[in-house]
Design a protein around this motif. Structure first.
Motif, PDB file in Angstrom:
ATOM      1  N   THR B 155      36.338  -5.382  48.430  1.00 23.91           N
ATOM      2  CA  THR B 155      37.288  -6.249  47.724  1.00 23.91           C
ATOM      3  C   THR B 155      38.139  -6.957  48.772  1.00 23.91           C
ATOM      4  OG1 THR B 155      38.779  -4.379  47.642  1.00 23.91           O
ATOM      5  CG2 THR B 155      37.453  -4.775  45.686  1.00 23.91           C
ATOM      6  N   PHE B 157      40.841  -7.742  51.275  1.00 26.69           N
ATOM      7  CA  PHE B 157      41.772  -6.887  52.009  1.00 26.69           C
ATOM      8  C   PHE B 157      41.540  -5.394  51.793  1.00 26.69           C
ATOM      9  CE2 PHE B 157      43.861 -10.835  50.747  1.00 26.69           C
ATOM     10  CZ  PHE B 157      44.053 -11.406  51.983  1.00 26.69           C
ATOM     11  N   ASP B 158      40.378  -5.046  51.298  1.00 27.41           N
ATOM     12  CA  ASP B 158      40.035  -3.631  51.049  1.00 27.41           C
ATOM     13  C   ASP B 158      41.023  -2.958  50.104  1.00 27.41           C
ATOM     14  OD1 ASP B 158      37.876  -3.829  52.688  1.00 27.41           O
ATOM     15  OD2 ASP B 158      38.937  -3.146  54.465  1.00 27.41           O
ATOM     16  N   GLU B 159      41.646  -3.741  49.264  1.00 24.20           N
ATOM     17  CA  GLU B 159      42.620  -3.152  48.350  1.00 24.20           C
ATOM     18  C   GLU B 159      42.055  -3.156  46.944  1.00 24.20           C
ATOM     19  OE1 GLU B 159      45.878  -5.729  48.785  1.00 24.20           O
ATOM     20  OE2 GLU B 159      46.475  -4.895  50.727  1.00 24.20           O
TER      21      GLU B 159
END
Ligand code: FES
Ligand code: FES
Lengths: 155, 234
Positions: B155, B157-159
């Motif tokens: 996803t 920003f890896d968030e």
């Protein structure tokens, strides 16, 4: 917000995504998260696509870059002429490993795999200026000059 | 209608049909990893390769992306094709040996060795989940990030994504998520247990996960146990 200004400059068209990101990068020296979200929102694109483009090109950075960008070529031609040692010298003088930025945001040290001007190798690009036939001896001068410039600016 | 030759049979298909669809329609099964009927063709896994052309001038193309052409000569299981296909499977085994889909492919295609360094990745970058999310679920929450060997799916920003509705479509379609048979060779890069044992299994096995129906290793195990016991008794 100046991101909006940049987007307006390109008429808010999707096909200018890379140009917009380049301008943001130029201005902020990196792509802040908010800027990416704003770009996605304004261009009506999924954020993940914008993020994908931003991570695909090495010209973009998601973390703040240093004021001075030092790029050492470690391509084949430069390598055989000793670019490894020059890189090591830079790492020692600047105090960070290749691919990293100093804590005071003064320098970013990068490597590249050929700049297309192997004849003048080993090549080091400092703030977009090409320095051919680099030697380890010249490293100190370059780093000092950058530091000087920063001091003059600050004062 | 376009007429072409697949494995020596004259077939006729609509314009715009891909070779994979044509083959499937005429009952020829091609292995795929990155293809799903409800999603756009992607051409990433190269398992669906077929040979087109005649004589010395043949060419390997991915069937899922190649449109049927008038008079095309296609071979789906020629020597060259199967060799390439098995090589691909071998590489997938090295990438992601924990996947049931890939282990099944290996068993089915008789791939019994893996000459590459085993990586134990949990993703083969087939892009199915990305397309599932965008095309079927209208989510666009995940996508490819990075480039080259750093390419991965995540996803922004890896968030945790705001647009993700936790529908689970990505997991449903993932060929690497389902873990392999926990049979006798669960640690080795290649399982092959279901094809490598004989005699065939007679006992139904509840947890059978092999592509072969029924699984055979259980019977061998029982046999071995019985043998060991009988030895002890002697
Ligand atoms: S290898 Fe350094 S410029 Fe080509
Ligand atoms: S199914 Fe055709 S390349 Fe993956």
């Amino acid at each position: 917000m100046d991101v909006d200004k940049i987007i307006d400059k390109y008429g808010g068209k999707r096909r200018y995504l890379i140009a917009i990101l380049q301008d943001v990068q130029e201005e902020e020296r990196y792509l802040p998260k908010e800027a990416l979200c704003r770009v996605a929102e304004r261009l009506g694109m999924p954020l993940v696509d914008v993020f994908g483009v931003a991570t695909f090109y090495s010209a973009f950075s998601l973390v703040p870059r240093g004021r001075h960008e030092v790029t050492v070529c470690v391509g084949t031609a430069c390598h055989v002429r000793g670019s490894r040692r020059i890189l090591e010298e830079f790492e020692r003088r600047i105090g960070v490993r290749a691919g990293c930025t100093t804590e005071d945001l003064e320098f970013t040290l990068e490597t590249v795999n050929c700049l297309g001007c192997c004849a003048i190798g080993p090549v080091v690009v400092v703030d977009k200026a090409y320095n051919g036939e680099m030697t380890t001896g010249r490293v100190k001068g370059i780093v000092d000059r950058c530091r000087e410039a920063a001091k003059v600016e600050a004062s | 209608m376009i007429t072409l030759k697949i494995n020596g049979i004259d077939v006729a298909v609509e314009k715009g049909t891909t070779l994979l669809e044509a083959a499937k329609f005429y009952g020829i099964n091609l292995p795929t990893l990155c293809h799903d009927d409800g999603l756009t063709p992607y051409g990433a896994c190269r398992l669906c390769v077929v040979e087109i052309g005649t004589g010395d001038r043949t060419q390997l193309v991915s069937a899922c992306t190649y449109p049927a052409e008038q008079g095309l000569v296609v071979r789906t299981h020629s020597r060259r094709v199967t060799d390439v296909r098995r090589m691909m499977i071998e590489m997938y085994l090295a990438t992601c040996p924990s996947s049931k889909t890939i282990q099944d492919l290996a068993s089915k295609w008789g791939v019994s060795r893996c000459r590459f360094e085993v990586k134990h990745e949990d993703c083969v970058l087939c892009g199915l989940c990305v397309r599932m999310c965008a095309q079927q679920m209208d989510g666009r929450a995940i996508g490819f990030v990075g480039r080259g060997k750093n390419r991965r799916i995540t996803t922004p920003f890896d968030e945790k994504s705001d647009v993700c509705r936790l529908c689970g479509g990505c997991m449903y379609i993932c060929p690497a998520c389902q873990s392999r048979c926990q049979g006798p060779q669960e640690r080795s890069p290649i399982c092959n247990a279901c094809v490598a044992c004989e005699p065939p299994c007679l006992v139904p096995w509840d947890d059978m996960k092999c592509y072969m129906d029924p699984c055979v290793w259980c019977e061998q195990e029982t046999k071995r146990k019985l043998l060991a016991e009988s030895k002890v008794q002697e």
